[in-house]
Design an enzyme around this catalytic site. Structure first.
Site, PDB file in Angstrom:
ATOM      1  N   ASP A 279       0.857  -1.168   0.000  1.00  0.00           N
ATOM      2  CA  ASP A 279       0.000   0.000   0.000  1.00  0.00           C
ATOM      3  C   ASP A 279       0.903   1.231   0.000  1.00  0.00           C
ATOM      4  O   ASP A 279       2.132   1.124   0.112  1.00  0.00           O
ATOM      5  CB  ASP A 279      -0.982  -0.006   1.185  1.00  0.00           C
ATOM      6  CG  ASP A 279      -2.203   0.855   0.872  1.00  0.00           C
ATOM      7  OD1 ASP A 279      -2.156   1.646  -0.093  1.00  0.00           O
ATOM      8  OD2 ASP A 279      -3.220   0.758   1.590  1.00  0.00           O
TER       9      ASP A 279
HETATM   10  C1  BGC Z   1      -4.940   3.302  -0.057  1.00  0.00           C
HETATM   11  C2  BGC Z   1      -5.140   2.283  -1.148  1.00  0.00           C
HETATM   12  C3  BGC Z   1      -4.998   2.930  -2.499  1.00  0.00           C
HETATM   13  C4  BGC Z   1      -3.650   3.593  -2.581  1.00  0.00           C
HETATM   14  C5  BGC Z   1      -3.391   4.252  -3.909  1.00  0.00           C
HETATM   15  C6  BGC Z   1      -3.685   4.105  -0.247  1.00  0.00           C
HETATM   16  O1  BGC Z   1      -3.620   5.173   0.629  1.00  0.00           O
HETATM   17  O2  BGC Z   1      -4.930   2.659   1.186  1.00  0.00           O
HETATM   18  O3  BGC Z   1      -6.372   1.655  -1.015  1.00  0.00           O
HETATM   19  O4  BGC Z   1      -5.164   1.993  -3.515  1.00  0.00           O
HETATM   20  O5  BGC Z   1      -3.572   4.585  -1.565  1.00  0.00           O
HETATM   21  O6  BGC Z   1      -4.153   5.371  -4.087  1.00  0.00           O
END
Ligand code: BGC
Length: 747
Positions: A279
């Site tokens: 993530d």
């Molecule tokens: C989130 C994810 C997301 C990623 C990219 C993160 O902060 O937890 O779910 O896909 O950002 O935007």
């Protein structure tokens, strides 16, 4: 006939195998040509300039790095023009390995569908598959290869803002939805209008302590396996190409550095052949967790644990080469991660044509396809939940559906004329999108519906937040002039979503006081509640005769709401999460254990598992939702009342539409395993069917009870059945059980 079928099957398997083989051969051949630096480049993902959800790497050398083959993937690069520009840079690199473009296409791309939790309320798997399909068609046309969806985290805590992104609290429903969404996004991977799915967040992110985003998770292995992992497995069974790990630590080990989750379960036990992306910054954050002493150690722990691609931590980019040289990371580990990523690039067809998905003409056509808007309107209507529709005093019938001939309608509230709010959190922010023309406001929807046959009056009444009641007088004045009042209240769209945990989930600001003021006029009132999570609104629920829970419904919100208000669509949504009476009941979920001292639902006795100041029962239960018609359930029959685990029971019943209008009903099948070697929930959803019935029509439904539905994880984490008695319950919600029977599982 059978023979032809077998030959076709064999041929398909052979073709699939030989294609796979050629891809593997190509991957291996390419890998041989790659330097260590280029290999690590493939594991590195940077953001573009749109919609960041974490600290952006300020890297003035991004473009040079792409040209050197040091970046494998980008996120937040939107549109054909920009994806093409970046891809052109990658084509200047030595080995011309195409970039992979990822994006959070969570509930639509340009055509925005209801937020996922709202769609889950439709319980309509085909509709959810279609919305994912359309999202894929639009996103893929503008150069996106990969969506960071579906989010399949089970969530039992509405304080957690990210409940809006998932399918709610139930493992069975969540697993079915996960499957449907992956199928919709991917269809056949490699087709120009499909995108790779990314199942997230692996794992248990939804169980953040206290509902506080990014918080720790501490849970038993049994709960992990029984409640939190199945939707991931189901998404994998649907062919999910990628997984994203999560921010939380699970029992003390950050998910990003968690070998048990990523390597032992996902890659080994489940034989996952795709790749895992971290993530946003979650590799680097292992330092904050206190799990890694610095980013270098975090890189070592993450790659060892099975995290293949680094989203925005720069941990792999700057430390992996050194770790290989120091013999801390075997090159085979790097090669495995690189191969997983390259394989997907080949499968997508990017080596044949790196611009395959960035096509201006296709983008234009996909973005302006009226069929997409049509689908968005239907799915939005299906997502609305009718919470209440009683006959108010001094009237003969229910307020809803409204008559299109109502003379004067007062439409009041801070959300009536909003456009962008209806998109909800995680809508893709397309740079040139004009929300005023692209999103149907609720005002416009109702106006479109009634035309000139009703007079529409408007007052805002108050803001969503804050304590200013100056607008109440005007709102009360127009309510007094009207035959019907519609009140549109709720959250702001950005009050639910990532990093949007709230300790107080009551209706914000003075909105409930506005409801009281309007209700005091004595006019018939319909309340629309717009939100990304279950809210607490007891006064409204107890006093207002008609309530529709409209969540955030996307581009066609206004039209869909008007369709339901005026009876052109008969509401069929059912809650995918339990609605609490108060925050103090949270976490609250329908499929809990009985405990040794179960409390009667509506009384707070002493020395039972209850609060002394609050009933245990929810305000609105899981699976609940009304219709403009009524359904009668009868004739429950079981083909057997005693089975061995190798046998099946056919359950049949009749459902009749006993009202005056056509409608849809979600018929829910629940089981209770009465005694187990570990205690079992008091009730568990095990199947459902959404059916359409004309007025007066009866359908016969059949469900099959098989071993899978009777199994559970025992204390040794084995997926088993145990002989004993089961209750079978068929209902219109988890508390509105209409038919019951029992059966026995024997050795
Ligand atoms: C989130 C994810 C997301 C990623 C990219 C993160 O902060 O937890 O779910 O896909 O950002 O935007």
């Amino acid at each position: 006939m059978k023979k032809i079928g077998t030959i076709t099957l064999l041929l398909t398997c052979f073709i699939a195998l030989s294609q796979q083989k050629t891809i593997d051969e190509k991957v291996n051949a390419l890998l041989k040509q790659m330097t260590l630096e280029e290999k690590i480049g493939q594991l590195n993902q940077y953001t573009g300039n749109n919609q960041a959800t974490g600290p952006i790497t300020i890297n003035p050398n991004k473009e040079t790095e792409i040209k050197k083959g040091l970046i494998g993937s980008m996120l937040n690069v939107i549109g054909t023009k920009y994806t093409r520009q970046y891809q052109e840079l990658a084509m200047q690199s030595r080995l011309k390995i195409p970039l992979l473009f990822g994006q959070d296409v969570v509930h639509g791309y340009k055509t925005t569908f209801p937020i996922p939790l709202a769609e889950a309320a439709s319980w309509d798997l085909a509709a959810m598959e279609l919305s994912a399909r359309i999202a894929a068609v639009e996103a893929s046309a503008s150069g996106i290869h990969w969506t960071f969806a579906p989010m399949v985290d089970i969530a039992r805590d509405p304080r957690w803002g990210r409940v809006m992104e998932g399918a709610g609290e139930d493992t069975y429903l969540g697993s079915k939805i996960a499957y449907a969404r992956v199928k919709g996004f991917q269809e056949k991977l490699g087709n120009v209008n499909s995108v790779m799915a990314c199942v997230k967040h692996f794992a248990a992110y939804g169980a953040a302590i206290g509902g506080r985003d990014y918080n720790s998770v501490d849970m038993s292995e049994r709960m992990l396996w029984e409640t939190y992992l199945p939707p991931f497995k189901s998404a994998l069974d649907a062919g999910a190409a990628t997984f994203m790990n999560s921010f939380n630590d699970l029992n003390g080990i950050p998910a990003t550095g968690n070998k048990y989750l990523q390597r032992d379960i996902l890659k080994e036990k489940w034989n996952f052949q795709g790749f895992v992306v971290s993530d946003w910054g979650s590799i680097g954050e292992m330092v904050n967790h206190g799990y890694s002493k610095d980013t270098k150690e975090a890189a070592l722990q993450a790659i060892t644990a099975g995290s293949d691609m680094d989203m925005e931590s720069n941990a792999y980019r700057y430390h992996l080469a050194e770790l290989v040289q120091e013999n801390k990371v075997p090159i085979t580990l790097i090669d495995d991660a690189v191969k997983r990523i390259l394989r997907k690039k080949f499968e997508l067809g990017l080596f044949d044509n790196p611009y395959k998905y960035s096509n201006l003409e296709r983008e234009q056509a996909a973005m302006n396809n009226p069929e997409h808007r049509k689908a968005a309107r239907i799915i939005a209507a299906k997502s609305i939940v009718l919470l209440k529709n009683v006959i108010p005093s001094a009237r003969e019938k229910n307020i809803l559906p409204l008559s299109k001939d109502t003379k004067t309608i007062a439409f009041i509230g801070p959300l009536v004329k909003e456009h962008k709010q209806n998109m909800g959190f995680w809508a893709v922010e397309l740079p040139e999108l004009d929300y005023n023309t692209q999103v149907v406001s609720q005002w416009e929807g109702v106006k479109n519906k009634v035309g000139s046959s009703s007079k529409l009056l408007y007052a805002k009444g108050c803001e969503i937040d804050g304590d200013n009641k100056d607008g109440f007088a005007e709102a009360v004045a127009i309510a007094n002039q009207a035959d019907i009042v519609i009140l549109s209240i709720g959250e702001r769209a950005d009050m639910s979503g990532e990093a949007k945990s709230r300790s107080n989930i009551h209706l914000p600001g003075v909105q409930e006081e506005l409801v009281k003021a309007i209700q005091a006029t004595g006019k018939p009132v319909v309340v629309l509640i717009n939100a990304g999570r279950p809210l607490v609104f007891n006064w409204t629920a107890d006093n207002v005769p008609a309530i529709l829970y409209t969540w955030w419904l996307g581009s066609e919100a206004g039209n869909a709401i008007a369709d339901v208000l005026f009876g052109d669509y008969n509401p069929s949504g059912k809650l995918p999460m339990t609605f609490p009476r108060a925050e103090g009941q949270i976490p609250i979920y329908y499929n809990h254990f009985n405990t040794g001292r179960p409390a009667p639902n509506d009384t707070a006795f002493n020395y039972v598992s209850a609060y002394t100041d609050l009933n245990n029962s929810p305000k609105f239960p899981f699976g609940y939702g009304l219709s403009y018609t009524t359904f009668e359930y009868s004739d429950l029959k079981l083909s057997k009342n005693k089975i061995k685990s190798t046998e099946k029971i056919t359950v049949s019943l009749h459902v009749k539409n006993s009202g005056n209008v056509a409608g849809e009903e979600v018929v829910q099948l629940y089981l209770r395993d009465k005694v187990g070697s570990v205690v079992r929930p008091i009730i568990e959803l095990k199947d459902f069917q959404k059916i359409q019935l004309n007025a007066g029509e009866t359908k016969v439904l059949e469900f099959i009870i098989d071993k899978e539905k009777l199994s559970f994880y025992n204390a040794a984490l084995q997926w088993i059945t145990e002989p004993g008695d089961f209750d079978l319950m068929i209902g219109s919600s988890s508390t509105d059980i209409r038919l019951k029977n029992t059966f026995e599982l024997v050795k």
